[in-house]
Design a protein around this motif. Sequence first.
Motif, short mmCIF file in Angstrom:
data_model
loop_
_atom_site.label_atom_id
_atom_site.label_comp_id
_atom_site.label_asym_id
_atom_site.label_seq_id
_atom_site.Cartn_x
_atom_site.Cartn_y
_atom_site.Cartn_z
N LEU A 180 28.91 30.17 42.78
CA LEU A 180 30.19 28.80 42.57
C LEU A 180 31.27 28.63 42.78
O LEU A 180 32.56 29.26 42.39
N ASP A 221 25.60 36.58 45.54
CA ASP A 221 26.40 37.41 44.30
C ASP A 221 24.97 38.03 43.94
O ASP A 221 24.43 37.30 42.48
N ARG A 435 29.97 46.93 41.60
CA ARG A 435 29.81 46.06 40.06
C ARG A 435 30.88 44.83 40.59
O ARG A 435 31.07 44.05 40.15
N PRO A 444 37.30 40.82 39.67
CA PRO A 444 38.21 39.42 39.56
C PRO A 444 38.69 39.74 38.27
O PRO A 444 38.96 40.46 37.88
N GLY A 445 39.79 39.04 38.45
CA GLY A 445 40.51 38.96 36.77
C GLY A 445 40.89 37.35 36.03
O GLY A 445 39.47 36.27 35.88
N PRO A 446 41.12 37.75 34.84
CA PRO A 446 41.22 36.56 33.35
C PRO A 446 41.85 35.53 34.41
O PRO A 446 42.46 35.12 35.19
N LYS A 458 35.07 25.48 30.39
CA LYS A 458 35.37 25.94 29.83
C LYS A 458 34.16 27.81 29.45
O LYS A 458 33.32 27.39 29.91
N LYS A 459 34.88 28.93 28.76
CA LYS A 459 33.59 29.72 28.77
C LYS A 459 33.08 29.14 27.49
O LYS A 459 33.73 28.80 26.15
N ILE A 460 31.86 30.58 27.63
CA ILE A 460 30.71 29.96 26.62
C ILE A 460 31.59 31.03 25.70
O ILE A 460 31.23 32.37 25.95
N VAL B 181 36.96 31.26 41.58
CA VAL B 181 35.12 31.56 42.16
C VAL B 181 34.43 32.62 40.50
O VAL B 181 35.09 33.73 40.72
N PRO B 182 33.97 32.02 39.54
CA PRO B 182 33.09 32.39 38.51
C PRO B 182 32.66 34.17 38.75
O PRO B 182 31.69 33.97 39.86
N ARG B 184 29.45 36.56 38.41
CA ARG B 184 28.33 36.83 37.44
C ARG B 184 27.67 38.72 37.17
O ARG B 184 27.66 38.66 35.78
N LEU B 185 28.16 38.99 38.06
CA LEU B 185 28.66 40.47 37.17
C LEU B 185 29.66 41.40 35.95
O LEU B 185 29.08 42.13 35.74
N GLN B 186 31.02 40.22 36.14
CA GLN B 186 31.71 40.02 35.27
C GLN B 186 31.85 38.88 34.62
O GLN B 186 33.20 38.44 35.41
N LYS B 188 32.77 35.94 32.90
CA LYS B 188 34.24 35.53 32.42
C LYS B 188 35.69 35.83 33.19
O LYS B 188 36.70 35.48 32.99
N LYS B 189 34.80 36.35 34.28
CA LYS B 189 36.36 37.09 34.83
C LYS B 189 35.93 35.97 36.07
O LYS B 189 35.15 35.72 36.60
N PHE B 190 37.22 36.29 37.35
CA PHE B 190 36.71 34.87 38.30
C PHE B 190 37.09 35.86 38.96
O PHE B 190 38.71 36.53 39.42
N TYR B 191 37.24 35.31 40.67
CA TYR B 191 38.26 35.65 42.08
C TYR B 191 38.66 34.56 42.31
O TYR B 191 38.46 33.22 41.90
N LYS B 453 25.74 28.92 32.84
CA LYS B 453 25.84 30.25 31.56
C LYS B 453 25.45 31.75 31.36
O LYS B 453 25.86 32.71 31.65
N GLU B 454 24.84 31.72 33.41
CA GLU B 454 25.13 33.73 33.56
C GLU B 454 26.21 33.51 33.97
O GLU B 454 26.40 35.04 34.38
N LEU B 455 27.33 32.98 34.29
CA LEU B 455 28.39 33.02 34.68
C LEU B 455 29.39 33.29 32.82
O LEU B 455 30.96 32.92 33.68
N GLY B 456 28.46 32.52 32.33
CA GLY B 456 29.00 32.29 31.19
C GLY B 456 30.69 31.54 30.78
O GLY B 456 30.91 31.20 30.05
N ILE B 457 29.97 30.58 31.39
CA ILE B 457 30.87 28.90 31.77
C ILE B 457 29.59 28.05 31.04
O ILE B 457 28.40 27.63 30.96
#
Lengths: 463, 463
Positions: A180, A221, A435, A444-446, A458-460, B181-182, B184-186, B188-191, B453-457
């Motif tokens: 997404l 994904d 992974r 992916p990064g922060p 926002k992050k959960i 791009v959030p 899912r495997l990591q 709260k991290k984003f591509y 939720k699965e993406l932590g957001i």
Amino acid sequence: MIRTHNCGQLNEKKINEKVVLCGWVASRRDHGKIIFVDLRDRYGITQLIFLPKPEELSSKAKKIRSEDVVKIKGVVNKRPAKTENPNIPTGLVEVCVEELEFLSRSEELPFELDKDKEVSKELTLLHRYLYLRKPEVTKKFILRHKLNQNVREFLNKKEFLEIETPILTKSTPEGARDFLVPSRLQPKKFYALPQSPQLFKQILMVSGFDKYYQIARCFRDEDLRKDRQPEFTQLDIEASFLEEDDVLKLTEEMLASVFFQVLGVKLKTPFPRISYQDALEKYKTDKPDIENNPVSGDYRFLWVVGFPLFEYNQEDKRWQSLHHPFTAPDSESVEGLGGNNLAQLKSRSYDLVLNGEEIGSGSVRIHSTEIQKKVFEILGISSEEAEEKFGFLLRSFKFGVPPHAGIAFGLDRLYAIITKSESIRDVIAFPKTQRGISPLTGAPGPVSENQLKELGIKKIEEE
Amino acid sequence: MIRTHNCGQLNEKKINEKVVLCGWVASRRDHGKIIFVDLRDRYGITQLIFLPKPEELSSKAKKIRSEDVVKIKGVVNKRPAKTENPNIPTGLVEVCVEELEFLSRSEELPFELDKDKEVSKELTLLHRYLYLRKPEVTKKFILRHKLNQNVREFLNKKEFLEIETPILTKSTPEGARDFLVPSRLQPKKFYALPQSPQLFKQILMVSGFDKYYQIARCFRDEDLRKDRQPEFTQLDIEASFLEEDDVLKLTEEMLASVFFQVLGVKLKTPFPRISYQDALEKYKTDKPDIENNPVSGDYRFLWVVGFPLFEYNQEDKRWQSLHHPFTAPDSESVEGLGGNNLAQLKSRSYDLVLNGEEIGSGSVRIHSTEIQKKVFEILGISSEEAEEKFGFLLRSFKFGVPPHAGIAFGLDRLYAIITKSESIRDVIAFPKTQRGISPLTGAPGPVSENQLKELGIKKIEEE
């Protein structure tokens, strides 16, 4: 250009010529006061020789380290008898260096680039630029390039058009998961990255483009067990006013042409065909590697046909498409869409198997709104859901849709087989780990709270 | 194949042949009891004629509506004298129909496909499949295909390799905004989706690929005023061991070759060059459309060179790169990186302007870690920030980096100019609106809380 030749070009015809070469130092060998350097670039290796005099040059040459990038001026000489290397095109000559310039220096390498040295996968991903310099690795990407371009040439001659379809599109329920992409201009709404251009290539047929292809980036994904990547490359083909056999023949002709042009391999066509049922009964798999396959010794292509249209998902207690919901039932199965014998219905789909691995899959598509509706009903897709998810395809069918069919090939898998690679990672320039991480870039990064705020998300927080 | 010919193939040589055609009904005209139908596909239009008898066929033909998809069997006849249409290749013949089959019917159209009828932009985007059927629109995509393939052919001959770079990558601070791009495997991290393959093409040079290109998809999450799209296509080129003039010559040779092959247009090379300073002084713009440009009447190509390395951002009170932070200063400006006269420093960059629009931009890159560090200092990029954002490029430079340079062309813009289109939307099969919306698919769309939720957001709730 700051060089006159590349490192694969010099041979006996160039003897006595003054040349300028640039490249990476593959090795330095000091033989007494004479220094030999192998200079490498994508095109080959040329031997450089530094004589003991002038001393200034000789002592500069002694500082040369592996993987330094240097520029040299010199004269092409015949190598002394018995020092030739007949295994490489430049093996009869060497360049006697007169000027040396360091274009950039290399620190000590994290691993050696020798062919025979094993390197840990982590290191090859972290220092990808070094791994890609290994000549046997470079060759895979040159081959990938040639295969791609030959595929294009073949399809261009057949009047196929390469048309780009969107990467930022809408979520579709094709089984596996969509990536997404939150939209900033439309807060709290999301694009999805396409798992394939399936819907768009069908729309291109409705648009009258007649013959389409694309070497297309696709995204999934999923949990990356086995040999999968979150982004992968697909050769996507669709055409109008044709049937199964036309797609199979086109595929066979294309692969025979490309394999011959690029690899010098003759594939015997037509490829053998086996029904899904026979495959399961005889080989206990839907992608068998059959004995005595006549196509080619190294490349055992096989079509699997006559797949069931639906399979029953015991866990979810519902019917699902064996391929996807747009796959046409065969003529005998159309009637059965209203009946109770759903497991018996067959689809007009086909898989291409190479050496026991699925490398292509396709079908004749449904072009009747009525049949499509019945299929959705069986799959438990409500008309609201169908409208929301792919209403645009169904809508387009109201204004004249041609019969159409297509196929898609997993190019990473195909090229991994051709290059005898262990993993599809070996034919992807910048792959990710299981992974989904790129050790090279750290993706992916922060991201910052502010960036997310602009997107309305926002992050959960942890509980 | 369910047809013997397409709708652009029949001519006098085929008279008396039995043929099967498929296509869309462009129009039906009833002349007394004789019915004429223009049948259309991508390749052309063929006139069908239905005689009054057999009556069953004639009355079926009376039901034909515009944009129905039909299959017919018939015989090719010479058209009666004075009814020929010499303007189309099929204009001397017609097909006398013996069998008619409706492959699919069309409902009433939301707009007519006539060339001269104006259609609202909203409708062309919503019913894109209909708009794309208009022959003058179809032609643009055939041209785009040919231009792309000719560009590839030219570069392939020059030993350039097309190499795919990642779409799922890391956020970089190149000015405009990244799509995120959030993962899912990591969680709260984003591509990030790439704004260009800039860093990867430089890494490919460090990897020794020597000559790279890619027709690459790029993404920018900007406010879409003017004629911009969130995803666009770039011809991306990079090569090693060469200088400004080599890139300029390669570009001129490529465009001259492609324009001649595809459009029959001869471009006079070399293209004129103007300095950034002269352009601003004489034309008050850095992309002037100069008088008496000698390149071609329709195509007024112009190089703009000698750009400043930095410009001062009055608002943020800091220096920023006029191109990007990897652009090399010219030899006279290297010294000045330590001084106070930053506004005077010039870069080794070049822009290609066509008819007053920028269609390409590139530079010689910095290949010295020292110079790169100084540039970051001037831009106020701390070493931590540099390390975090593009540490991987800087790290690669420690192991032997070749001098390299490149250029990138905005293909959508170039093709819009060539096809005399008002907007780049006209040369993109499935474009988005200025608000980033696809009226066709409805993207971007809502997604469920569970998916997020699965993406932590989660979505930020309204206050």
